[in-house]
Design a protein around this motif. Structure first.
Motif, PDB file in Angstrom:
ATOM      1  N   ASN A  10      34.576  37.836  31.810  1.00  0.00           N
ATOM      2  CA  ASN A  10      33.483  37.413  32.697  1.00  0.00           C
ATOM      3  C   ASN A  10      33.642  35.958  33.110  1.00  0.00           C
ATOM      4  O   ASN A  10      33.501  35.622  34.292  1.00  0.00           O
ATOM      5  CB  ASN A  10      32.129  37.630  32.024  1.00  0.00           C
ATOM      6  CG  ASN A  10      31.815  39.093  31.801  1.00  0.00           C
ATOM      7  OD1 ASN A  10      32.416  39.975  32.401  1.00  0.00           O
ATOM      8  ND2 ASN A  10      30.882  39.348  30.906  1.00  0.00           N
ATOM      9  N   TYR A  12      36.431  34.145  33.072  1.00  0.00           N
ATOM     10  CA  TYR A  12      37.643  34.025  33.883  1.00  0.00           C
ATOM     11  C   TYR A  12      37.359  34.442  35.320  1.00  0.00           C
ATOM     12  O   TYR A  12      37.737  33.752  36.270  1.00  0.00           O
ATOM     13  CB  TYR A  12      38.756  34.893  33.281  1.00  0.00           C
ATOM     14  CG  TYR A  12      40.092  34.716  33.961  1.00  0.00           C
ATOM     15  CD1 TYR A  12      41.026  33.827  33.447  1.00  0.00           C
ATOM     16  CD2 TYR A  12      40.431  35.422  35.114  1.00  0.00           C
ATOM     17  CE1 TYR A  12      42.261  33.654  34.059  1.00  0.00           C
ATOM     18  CE2 TYR A  12      41.650  35.255  35.734  1.00  0.00           C
ATOM     19  CZ  TYR A  12      42.564  34.375  35.200  1.00  0.00           C
ATOM     20  OH  TYR A  12      43.778  34.196  35.817  1.00  0.00           O
ATOM     21  N   ARG A  13      36.709  35.578  35.484  1.00  0.00           N
ATOM     22  CA  ARG A  13      36.413  36.079  36.829  1.00  0.00           C
ATOM     23  C   ARG A  13      35.488  35.120  37.571  1.00  0.00           C
ATOM     24  O   ARG A  13      35.666  34.892  38.775  1.00  0.00           O
ATOM     25  CB  ARG A  13      35.808  37.478  36.745  1.00  0.00           C
ATOM     26  CG  ARG A  13      36.843  38.495  36.226  1.00  0.00           C
ATOM     27  CD  ARG A  13      36.370  39.909  36.294  1.00  0.00           C
ATOM     28  NE  ARG A  13      36.440  40.280  37.708  1.00  0.00           N
ATOM     29  CZ  ARG A  13      35.625  41.140  38.280  1.00  0.00           C
ATOM     30  NH1 ARG A  13      34.679  41.720  37.599  1.00  0.00           N
ATOM     31  NH2 ARG A  13      35.771  41.426  39.550  1.00  0.00           N
ATOM     32  N   ASN A  14      34.509  34.542  36.883  1.00  0.00           N
ATOM     33  CA  ASN A  14      33.613  33.573  37.523  1.00  0.00           C
ATOM     34  C   ASN A  14      34.351  32.326  37.979  1.00  0.00           C
ATOM     35  O   ASN A  14      34.022  31.744  39.012  1.00  0.00           O
ATOM     36  CB  ASN A  14      32.469  33.190  36.585  1.00  0.00           C
ATOM     37  CG  ASN A  14      31.449  34.288  36.444  1.00  0.00           C
ATOM     38  OD1 ASN A  14      31.302  35.138  37.321  1.00  0.00           O
ATOM     39  ND2 ASN A  14      30.751  34.301  35.321  1.00  0.00           N
ATOM     40  N   ARG A  18      36.657  35.874  41.145  1.00  0.00           N
ATOM     41  CA  ARG A  18      36.417  37.271  40.760  1.00  0.00           C
ATOM     42  C   ARG A  18      37.703  38.032  40.449  1.00  0.00           C
ATOM     43  O   ARG A  18      37.686  39.242  40.282  1.00  0.00           O
ATOM     44  CB  ARG A  18      35.586  38.032  41.807  1.00  0.00           C
ATOM     45  CG  ARG A  18      34.274  37.383  42.165  1.00  0.00           C
ATOM     46  CD  ARG A  18      33.327  37.156  41.018  1.00  0.00           C
ATOM     47  NE  ARG A  18      32.918  38.388  40.350  1.00  0.00           N
ATOM     48  CZ  ARG A  18      32.454  38.415  39.101  1.00  0.00           C
ATOM     49  NH1 ARG A  18      32.333  37.316  38.402  1.00  0.00           N
ATOM     50  NH2 ARG A  18      32.106  39.556  38.550  1.00  0.00           N
ATOM     51  N   ARG A  19      38.853  37.339  40.382  1.00  0.00           N
ATOM     52  CA  ARG A  19      40.099  38.003  39.987  1.00  0.00           C
ATOM     53  C   ARG A  19      40.021  38.387  38.508  1.00  0.00           C
ATOM     54  O   ARG A  19      39.459  37.667  37.700  1.00  0.00           O
ATOM     55  CB  ARG A  19      41.306  37.090  40.200  1.00  0.00           C
ATOM     56  CG  ARG A  19      41.718  36.952  41.639  1.00  0.00           C
ATOM     57  CD  ARG A  19      43.074  36.274  41.794  1.00  0.00           C
ATOM     58  NE  ARG A  19      43.436  35.312  40.769  1.00  0.00           N
ATOM     59  CZ  ARG A  19      43.134  34.010  40.808  1.00  0.00           C
ATOM     60  NH1 ARG A  19      42.450  33.500  41.810  1.00  0.00           N
ATOM     61  NH2 ARG A  19      43.522  33.207  39.844  1.00  0.00           N
ATOM     62  N   ASP A  20      40.625  39.489  38.168  1.00  0.00           N
ATOM     63  CA  ASP A  20      40.682  39.929  36.776  1.00  0.00           C
ATOM     64  C   ASP A  20      41.883  39.260  36.106  1.00  0.00           C
ATOM     65  O   ASP A  20      42.962  39.188  36.707  1.00  0.00           O
ATOM     66  CB  ASP A  20      40.825  41.449  36.737  1.00  0.00           C
ATOM     67  CG  ASP A  20      40.608  42.005  35.352  1.00  0.00           C
ATOM     68  OD1 ASP A  20      41.537  41.910  34.532  1.00  0.00           O
ATOM     69  OD2 ASP A  20      39.514  42.520  35.094  1.00  0.00           O
ATOM     70  N   GLY A  97      40.256  44.961  37.680  1.00  0.00           N
ATOM     71  CA  GLY A  97      40.866  44.419  38.884  1.00  0.00           C
ATOM     72  C   GLY A  97      41.724  45.401  39.645  1.00  0.00           C
ATOM     73  O   GLY A  97      41.758  46.612  39.380  1.00  0.00           O
TER      74      GLY A  97
END
Length: 164
Positions: A10, A12-14, A18-20, A97
Motif C-alpha cells: 500500500n 509503495y503504491r501510494n 499506484r504501480r505494484d 499490478g
C-alpha cells in the motif's frame, strides 16, 4: 511480517504512482533470470525472483527495487519456505499490478511442490548471482541497481534489464 507485506505494498503504491512493487521487481528479475536461465521455465524463474524481491523489500522497507540488496532477496526465499504460508492469503498477498497474472500462474496454479522447486531454483540463481556481482563490482554492495542495467532494443525500442 504477515500484515507487513500488504502495508508495504500500500505504501509503495501510494509513493509510486499506484504501480505494484511486483511489477517493478519483475523487470529487473527478468535480467537476472536471463543470466541464470532455467531450461524452459524462464517465466517461473523471473516470477519467483520478482516475488523474492518484493517480499524482501517489504521486510527491509526498501522502496526501490534498485536499492534492494541481492542477498536480502536470496535470504527471503528460505524465510518464506520455512514459514510455509499460503500464497494469496492475508499473510502472503497476491500482487495486483499489470503482471499479477504471472504470479497467479506460479503461486496459485502450480502444485505446492512445483512452487517450492521454482523458489529453490530462484534462491540458487540469486546465490550464484551474488557471487558474480561481487566479482564484477567488488567495490560496491551487491544490489539490484548496481548489478542490473536497463537496455533498449534499438529496433523495437522496448526496454529490458540485463546484467551490468
Amino acid at each position: 511480517m504477515s500484515s507487513g507485506v500488504q502495508e508495504f505494498v500500500n505504501q509503495y503504491r501510494n509513493e509510486n504512482g499506484r504501480r505494484d512493487p511486483f511489477d517493478d521487481c519483475l523487470m529487473r528479475a527478468g535480467g537476472v533470470a536471463s543470466w541464470g536461465y532455467d531450461d524452459g521455465n524462464s517465466e517461473f524463474l523471473s516470477t519467483a525472483l520478482a516475488e523474492a524481491m518484493r517480499l524482501a523489500m517489504a521486510r527491509h522497507g526498501v522502496m526501490s527495487a534498485a536499492d534492494l540488496r541481492v542477498d536480502f532477496a536470496r535470504d527471503e526465499i528460505s524465510r518464506w519456505l520455512d514459514m510455509d504460508p499460503i500464497p494469496g492469503s492475508a499473510a502472503w498477498p497476491a500482487p495486483v499490478g499489470e503482471f499479477a497474472e504471472s504470479w497467479r500462474r506460479l503461486f496459485l496454479e502450480c502444485s505446492p511442490e512445483d512452487v517450492r522447486l521454482h523458489l529453490r531454483r530462484a534462491e540458487s540463481v540469486l546465490a550464484e548471482f551474488t557471487g558474480e556481482v561481487k566479482l564484477r563490482h567488488p567495490e560496491t554492495v551487491a544490489n539490484f541497481g548496481t548489478s542490473t542495467k536497463e537496455f533498449v532494443n534499438p529496433v523495437t525500442g522496448v526496454k529490458f534489464y540485463g546484467i551490468a
